[in-house]
Design an enzyme around this catalytic site. Sequence first.
Site, PDB file in Angstrom:
ATOM      1  CG  HIS A 414      44.623  39.475  46.930  1.00  0.00           C
ATOM      2  ND1 HIS A 414      44.042  38.547  47.773  1.00  0.00           N
ATOM      3  CD2 HIS A 414      43.619  39.889  46.095  1.00  0.00           C
ATOM      4  CE1 HIS A 414      42.767  38.404  47.468  1.00  0.00           C
ATOM      5  NE2 HIS A 414      42.477  39.210  46.448  1.00  0.00           N
ATOM      6  CG  ASP A 418      42.049  34.185  50.232  1.00  0.00           C
ATOM      7  OD1 ASP A 418      42.810  34.447  49.275  1.00  0.00           O
ATOM      8  OD2 ASP A 418      41.804  33.026  50.614  1.00  0.00           O
TER       9      ASP A 418
END
Length: 443
Positions: A414, A418
């Site tokens: 992450h 995204d």
Amino acid sequence: MASNLARLVRRPVASLLLLQSYRHVRNFSHHVFPGTWYPSGSKPMREIIRLLPRNSPYQVCSRSFSSENGDLIDAVVPFMGESITDGTLATFLKKPGDRVEVDEPIAQVETDKVTIDVASPEAGVIEKFVANEGDTVTPGTKVAVISKSAANVTHVAPSEEKPSKEAAKPSPPAEKEVEKPKVEPSIEERPKAPSPAPPKATASEPRLPPKERERRVPMPRLRKRVATRLKDSQNTFALLTTFNEVDMTNLMKLRSDYKDAFVEKHGVKLGLMSGFVKAAVSALQNQPIINAVIDGEDIIYREYIDISIAVGTRKGLVVPVIRDAGQMNFAEIEKTINTLAKKANDGTISIDEMAGGSFTISNGGVYGSLLSTPIINPPQSAILGMHSIVNRPTVVDGMIVPRPMMYIALTYDHRLIDGREAVFFLRRIKDVVEDPRRLLLDL
């Protein structure tokens, strides 16, 4: 000529001149002048060899041996790869006294990535092992001594001689059994010992199983490496997993309709993995950030697609790589997967075949896994998890019908990726698998 040579050998100065006249010779040892020169490896010989030119056009290749007549040969650990410096001597495949042929494996060395065989350099009989199982060894470490002359000699094992010698001796336990009734008192005369009271268990002390019921074994090097890499992945990446489900009806129908023609033309079965590899290639092309990786304060975008396939073996998890998967068709992908999987299960896969990789596919469905959250394989940024196919009630055109469904999972870093890109990636996988015609039309 022989007498002249002998006189020269007895004189060190004359011998040095003789050696300087043969500048093309790279190696001198006691095998050239038996019994009349310095022993091999002694200081005078090394000083004389230093005088010889290094740029001689002749080279002498030899094997190491430990006896003066060249009968004993050393079996050593071979070169294990550029990135591997040592390994663990896992097991011996032979025993002392066994007959071995040239290049026949006699032991296995377990490294962080692969298992390497230690082969016999010559045909003969194993005299002894000079290393133990569990030892840490490096390339060139001597493991066993092979005798060439003992190949045709039959030895009598010591265990075969003992029974005949012991049979002639009288059995001492027989005499003790006769005297036993005279020494031991009868059962009535023995005083009864008070039975010990059972230990009182306190409420604070839990009852644990005895240590005798536990077994401690050393962890294999491959398992250590896997554990280290997975823990590093968990500590480094910001792991997040997103899920979706795929209707496998059309892909399974495609395989069922063309499986016989596919085998007849390409010589390999059409499986489901090739469909998912092609779908992953299409999704990586649509979302190139999934194929990228963080390097320090930079992002490296890979212009190639190398798909790693996780393969579970008896010794641990290995991840061979399909190079340039974007340039392959279904048949080439299936052949590559079958070849790599066979090598992985046989333990013959090389380090080069597991190095690199920009994206990983793990198929836990072959073991019956319904759902999981796979862990990223560093230095990659994402991994796709496949699972088992289960018939579930699904709404199709307003009607509830049974369909073969599979859950798919994408674990990603992450820090770099995204949620939007991750969801779009899985949606592309779903669209291509549910309708493989999209690959033909580039839709």
